[in-house]
Design a protein around this motif. Structure first.
Motif, mmCIF file in Angstrom:
data_model
loop_
_atom_site.group_PDB
_atom_site.id
_atom_site.type_symbol
_atom_site.label_atom_id
_atom_site.label_comp_id
_atom_site.label_asym_id
_atom_site.label_seq_id
_atom_site.Cartn_x
_atom_site.Cartn_y
_atom_site.Cartn_z
ATOM 1 N N THR A 79 -35.522 11.314 -74.876
ATOM 2 C CA THR A 79 -36.106 10.036 -75.288
ATOM 3 C C THR A 79 -35.684 8.935 -74.328
ATOM 4 N N PRO A 80 -36.473 8.669 -73.281
ATOM 5 C CA PRO A 80 -36.101 7.598 -72.345
ATOM 6 C C PRO A 80 -36.327 6.215 -72.958
ATOM 7 N N LEU A 81 -35.383 5.330 -72.741
ATOM 8 C CA LEU A 81 -35.485 3.953 -73.211
ATOM 9 C C LEU A 81 -35.995 3.030 -72.110
ATOM 10 N N PHE A 82 -35.445 3.168 -70.911
ATOM 11 C CA PHE A 82 -35.904 2.422 -69.741
ATOM 12 C C PHE A 82 -35.393 3.155 -68.503
ATOM 13 N N PHE A 83 -35.791 2.670 -67.353
ATOM 14 C CA PHE A 83 -35.423 3.327 -66.097
ATOM 15 C C PHE A 83 -34.506 2.406 -65.303
ATOM 16 N N LEU A 84 -33.449 3.013 -64.736
ATOM 17 C CA LEU A 84 -32.473 2.300 -63.923
ATOM 18 C C LEU A 84 -32.304 3.053 -62.608
ATOM 19 N N ASN A 85 -32.746 2.413 -61.514
ATOM 20 C CA ASN A 85 -32.712 3.069 -60.191
ATOM 21 C C ASN A 85 -33.461 4.396 -60.209
ATOM 22 N N ASP A 86 -34.640 4.362 -60.800
ATOM 23 C CA ASP A 86 -35.515 5.533 -60.892
ATOM 24 C C ASP A 86 -34.932 6.662 -61.735
ATOM 25 N N HIS A 87 -33.916 6.368 -62.536
ATOM 26 C CA HIS A 87 -33.336 7.349 -63.451
ATOM 27 C C HIS A 87 -33.522 6.848 -64.881
ATOM 28 N N ALA A 88 -33.886 7.769 -65.757
ATOM 29 C CA ALA A 88 -34.128 7.399 -67.149
ATOM 30 C C ALA A 88 -32.810 7.241 -67.903
ATOM 31 N N VAL A 89 -32.696 6.147 -68.608
ATOM 32 C CA VAL A 89 -31.576 5.942 -69.532
ATOM 33 C C VAL A 89 -32.068 6.351 -70.914
ATOM 34 N N THR A 90 -31.558 7.441 -71.429
ATOM 35 C CA THR A 90 -32.095 8.039 -72.648
ATOM 36 C C THR A 90 -31.335 7.583 -73.880
ATOM 37 N N ARG A 91 -32.025 7.712 -75.010
ATOM 38 C CA ARG A 91 -31.393 7.358 -76.287
ATOM 39 C C ARG A 91 -30.220 8.267 -76.598
ATOM 40 N N GLU A 92 -30.345 9.533 -76.236
ATOM 41 C CA GLU A 92 -29.265 10.481 -76.490
ATOM 42 C C GLU A 92 -28.004 10.128 -75.698
ATOM 43 N N ALA A 93 -28.182 9.753 -74.425
ATOM 44 C CA ALA A 93 -27.037 9.395 -73.590
ATOM 45 C C ALA A 93 -26.380 8.103 -74.068
ATOM 46 N N VAL A 94 -27.191 7.134 -74.479
ATOM 47 C CA VAL A 94 -26.640 5.879 -74.988
ATOM 48 C C VAL A 94 -25.849 6.128 -76.270
ATOM 49 N N THR A 95 -26.375 6.955 -77.153
ATOM 50 C CA THR A 95 -25.690 7.243 -78.414
ATOM 51 C C THR A 95 -24.369 7.959 -78.169
ATOM 52 N N LYS A 96 -24.404 8.962 -77.292
ATOM 53 C CA LYS A 96 -23.163 9.679 -77.018
ATOM 54 C C LYS A 96 -22.168 8.784 -76.289
ATOM 55 N N GLY A 97 -22.649 7.887 -75.434
ATOM 56 C CA GLY A 97 -21.747 6.946 -74.780
ATOM 57 C C GLY A 97 -21.027 6.054 -75.778
ATOM 58 N N LEU A 98 -21.743 5.582 -76.786
ATOM 59 C CA LEU A 98 -21.126 4.758 -77.821
ATOM 60 C C LEU A 98 -20.098 5.554 -78.615
ATOM 61 N N VAL A 99 -20.452 6.792 -78.961
ATOM 62 C CA VAL A 99 -19.523 7.626 -79.732
ATOM 63 C C VAL A 99 -18.296 7.973 -78.890
ATOM 64 N N LEU A 100 -18.513 8.308 -77.619
ATOM 65 C CA LEU A 100 -17.399 8.629 -76.735
ATOM 66 C C LEU A 100 -16.470 7.426 -76.569
ATOM 67 N N ALA A 101 -17.037 6.253 -76.381
ATOM 68 C CA ALA A 101 -16.218 5.047 -76.246
ATOM 69 C C ALA A 101 -15.415 4.790 -77.519
ATOM 70 N N GLY A 102 -16.061 4.961 -78.671
ATOM 71 C CA GLY A 102 -15.348 4.782 -79.934
ATOM 72 C C GLY A 102 -14.220 5.776 -80.120
ATOM 73 N N ALA A 103 -14.451 7.033 -79.709
ATOM 74 C CA ALA A 103 -13.415 8.052 -79.838
ATOM 75 C C ALA A 103 -12.222 7.759 -78.937
ATOM 76 N N ILE A 104 -12.471 7.296 -77.722
ATOM 77 C CA ILE A 104 -11.372 6.984 -76.799
ATOM 78 C C ILE A 104 -10.563 5.795 -77.293
ATOM 79 N N VAL A 105 -11.239 4.746 -77.746
ATOM 80 C CA VAL A 105 -10.529 3.571 -78.260
ATOM 81 C C VAL A 105 -9.750 3.938 -79.524
ATOM 82 N N ALA A 106 -10.351 4.743 -80.385
ATOM 83 C CA ALA A 106 -9.645 5.178 -81.602
ATOM 84 C C ALA A 106 -8.392 5.966 -81.247
#
Length: 289
Positions: A79-106
């Motif tokens: 599920t691409p959200l937008f493109f950054l430098n001709d690469h798709a930023v996907t909803r799945e990657a954004v979600t996992k990034g948020l979860v990963l960041a939360g896990a590291i801070v926790a």
């Protein structure tokens, strides 16, 4: 002084391990969020709201950095959200990034709290059962950093007060600071690591039949916590697949019931709840005086 730290040190180690393993093995967004909230609340109970707010501000920027950096380099997902430098930023990657960041801070908040309550005496109580020499080694390494930090601040402030750093050349200033740092390191090492020779001269660890004074005993309170951790592990193993969340190629829809979230919330918020209960109890007893 933390009331939760009065539990047996082995149980404190097991509890922290269970919390982190539960969070990283499931990687469920709500479980990670509960772990993050529990770690922040317990850290606030130990250090106060003002000190916790400063750390929270710092780790907020750490959270943002990880959450933004992960989807910038990982482009998996359907599920691409937008493109950054001709690469798709996907909803799945954004979600996992948020979860990963939360896990590291926790994890950072849990470990900071854990190092606060797991003192040198608790280390010796746990490690000495395995090896007396290993116990004294771990104890020395544990106390080396805070002693070095204290001595460095004392020497730094003293030398700064007499104008040790007032030179025109930055190279000379750096050389003097490094010389002071090296001197402090050597003195701290001599102060800390001379302890094995002193303990050996007193007969520490020389015989297998030596006696040991046990100030930390397994109480009924520890038995209740042990039973609770065992029941939680049985529950978590039984519903292991339902707690796991897959992010690629699509986010798996793992909807847990209310009872599951209540059980996990009790695990993550246990130190905060216990500290709050003991604090209310203490204030009630003070009011009766």
């Amino acid at each position: 002084m933390s009331a939760f730290s009065n539990f047996h040190p082995v149980l404190l180690l097991v509890y922290m391990t269970v919390v982190l393993v539960t969070m990283f093995s499931s990687f469920h967004p709500i479980i990670v969020a509960l772990s993050l909230v529990g770690g922040i609340l317990y850290f606030s109970m130990l250090h106060g709201v003002r000190a916790a707010s400063k750390d929270l501000l710092y780790y907020f920027f750490v959270f943002l950095f990880i959450a933004l950096a992960y989807p910038s380099y990982v482009h998996n997902g359907f599920t691409p959200l937008f493109f950054l430098n001709d690469h798709a930023v996907t909803r799945e990657a954004v979600t996992k990034g948020l979860v990963l960041a939360g896990a590291i801070v926790a994890t950072c908040f849990w470990m900071k709290s854990y190092f606060e309550i797991f003192t040198t005496n608790k280390i010796l109580a746990v490690v000495t059962k395995v090896s007396a020499n290993l116990g004294i080694l771990v104890s020395m390494l544990w106390r080396f950093i805070p002693i070095f930090k204290t001595k460095w601040q004392e020497k730094h402030m003293a030398q700064r007060g007499i104008g040790y750093y007032k030179v025109s050349s930055r190279f000379v200033k750096f050389h003097r600071a490094f010389a002071l740092w090296r001197q402090t390191l050597v003195q701290t090492a001599e102060f800390v690591f001379v302890k094995p020779d002193v303990m050996k001269a007193r007969g520490y660890g020389m015989t297998k039949a030596r006696t040991q004074y046990k100030i930390m005993r397994f109480t009924k309170r520890d038995g209740v916590l042990t039973a609770g951790l065992v029941l939680f592990l049985l529950y978590y193993i039984g519903y292991f697949t339902q707690h796991q969340t897959q992010y690629y190629p699509e986010i798996s829809e793992q909807t847990l019931g209310t009872g599951h979230y209540v059980i996990i919330s009790l695990l993550m918020l246990l130190p905060f709840i216990y500290e709050a209960k003991e604090s209310v109890k203490w204030r009630y007893l003070q009011s009766k005086i």
